[in-house]
Design an enzyme around this catalytic site. Structure first.
Site, mmCIF file in Angstrom:
data_model
loop_
_atom_site.group_PDB
_atom_site.id
_atom_site.type_symbol
_atom_site.label_atom_id
_atom_site.label_comp_id
_atom_site.label_asym_id
_atom_site.label_seq_id
_atom_site.Cartn_x
_atom_site.Cartn_y
_atom_site.Cartn_z
ATOM 1 N N GLU A 159 31.619 52.714 19.165
ATOM 2 C CA GLU A 159 31.446 53.979 19.895
ATOM 3 C C GLU A 159 30.836 55.061 19.007
ATOM 4 O O GLU A 159 29.938 55.791 19.412
ATOM 5 C CB GLU A 159 32.805 54.494 20.408
ATOM 6 C CG GLU A 159 33.539 53.569 21.346
ATOM 7 C CD GLU A 159 34.554 52.696 20.625
ATOM 8 O OE1 GLU A 159 34.201 52.077 19.587
ATOM 9 O OE2 GLU A 159 35.697 52.631 21.085
ATOM 10 N N CYS B 222 39.846 53.978 20.394
ATOM 11 C CA CYS B 222 40.967 54.398 19.543
ATOM 12 C C CYS B 222 40.908 55.927 19.417
ATOM 13 O O CYS B 222 39.958 56.550 19.905
ATOM 14 C CB CYS B 222 40.833 53.725 18.165
ATOM 15 S SG CYS B 222 39.534 54.440 17.133
ATOM 16 N N CYS C 38 37.539 57.299 18.139
ATOM 17 C CA CYS C 38 36.413 57.182 19.073
ATOM 18 C C CYS C 38 36.624 58.042 20.319
ATOM 19 O O CYS C 38 35.669 58.630 20.846
ATOM 20 C CB CYS C 38 36.199 55.721 19.436
ATOM 21 S SG CYS C 38 35.715 54.749 17.978
ATOM 22 N N HIS D 128 32.941 52.088 13.964
ATOM 23 C CA HIS D 128 33.280 51.514 15.267
ATOM 24 C C HIS D 128 32.049 51.624 16.168
ATOM 25 O O HIS D 128 31.210 52.528 15.988
ATOM 26 C CB HIS D 128 34.456 52.265 15.893
ATOM 27 C CG HIS D 128 35.797 51.867 15.329
ATOM 28 N ND1 HIS D 128 36.992 52.182 15.943
ATOM 29 C CD2 HIS D 128 36.124 51.169 14.212
ATOM 30 C CE1 HIS D 128 37.997 51.708 15.223
ATOM 31 N NE2 HIS D 128 37.503 51.092 14.166
#
Lengths: 154, 154
Positions: A61, A89, A92, A59
């Site tokens: 992040e 999420c 993260c 992801h």
């Protein structure tokens, strides 16, 4: 209080995160982008690479935080801010807590998986760090790039 | 039902995760280890490298999941089991959900940050994947290596 110059700065860094989201979309990945800012400078930038990089960990992040740790030479990002186009999420948001990021600024809310206020708020649990969260910065633009991506998939 | 051979298999893979935790301790990192198993074989193994690798992302679970994705050639680990010596934190529990791991087996519970039942249970939220969780496998050994590490630090 949130001053005019701070709002301007937040919008300007979110625009950089949006540029990263655009790269993700071009690669066929859900368009989410992130930058890490320290001392007024962007020290790391990344975009979602789940498909392109073939890993569930990729992801925006996590990749940006990992790169920021490399630049800073250690795991503590306690004087940094993360800008990300979509609400993090749990993975993260957990990475934000683990890295001691002072502040997180996100654009669009994520009702399905958002872990800083939407589906769940990890800040309401007694972890050993509680970041400051600001939501809704360029929310319309951040949501719009996602909507267009999914419309194109249909 | 949980058969004798399954219990034996879980213990045997947890012993491998414990070997990884020992490597972390030798490196000065909090001793947590993990392995990912697919089709009865270990396809990835990792240990906590937060200090040694200088990144907040470098928990054993995240590193093992990332490596398993590389081996499998994609982000879905839907036919795999993660063995980890300590209950995953929100970042790692989120990584388990994001990677669609079928099953997670962990040793010691983590009352301070555990996100599969102790401080919080991410499985109680409507994410698009709910892994099977088994806790307490070699819990005594998994807790003991942590206790010895922190006793040595004092």
């Amino acid at each position: 209080m949130y001053s005019c110059s701070e709002i301007f700065e937040d919008k300007s860094f979110m625009l950089e995160a949006l540029k990263e989201a655009e790269i993700a979309a071009k690669n066929g990945d859900v368009p989410v982008g992130a930058v890490v800012v320290c001392g007024g400078e962007i020290i790391a930038r990344a975009h979602n690479e789940r498909e392109h990089g073939g890993s569930a960990i990729n992801h925006a992040e996590v990749l940006a935080i990992n790169e920021a740790c490399r630049i800073k030479g250690g795991w503590r990002l306690s004087d940094c801010t993360l800008y990300v186009t979509l609400e993090p999420c749990p993975m993260c948001a957990g990475a934000v807590i683990n890295s001691r990021l002072t502040r997180v600024v996100y654009g669009a809310k994520d009702a399905r998986a958002g872990a800083f206020g939407s589906l769940i708020d990890l800040r309401s649990y007694p972890f050993n760090h509680k970041p400051i969260c600001v939501s809704g910065v360029l929310a319309k633009e951040c949501a719009s790039i996602l909507r267009e991506f999914f419309a194109g998939k249909r």
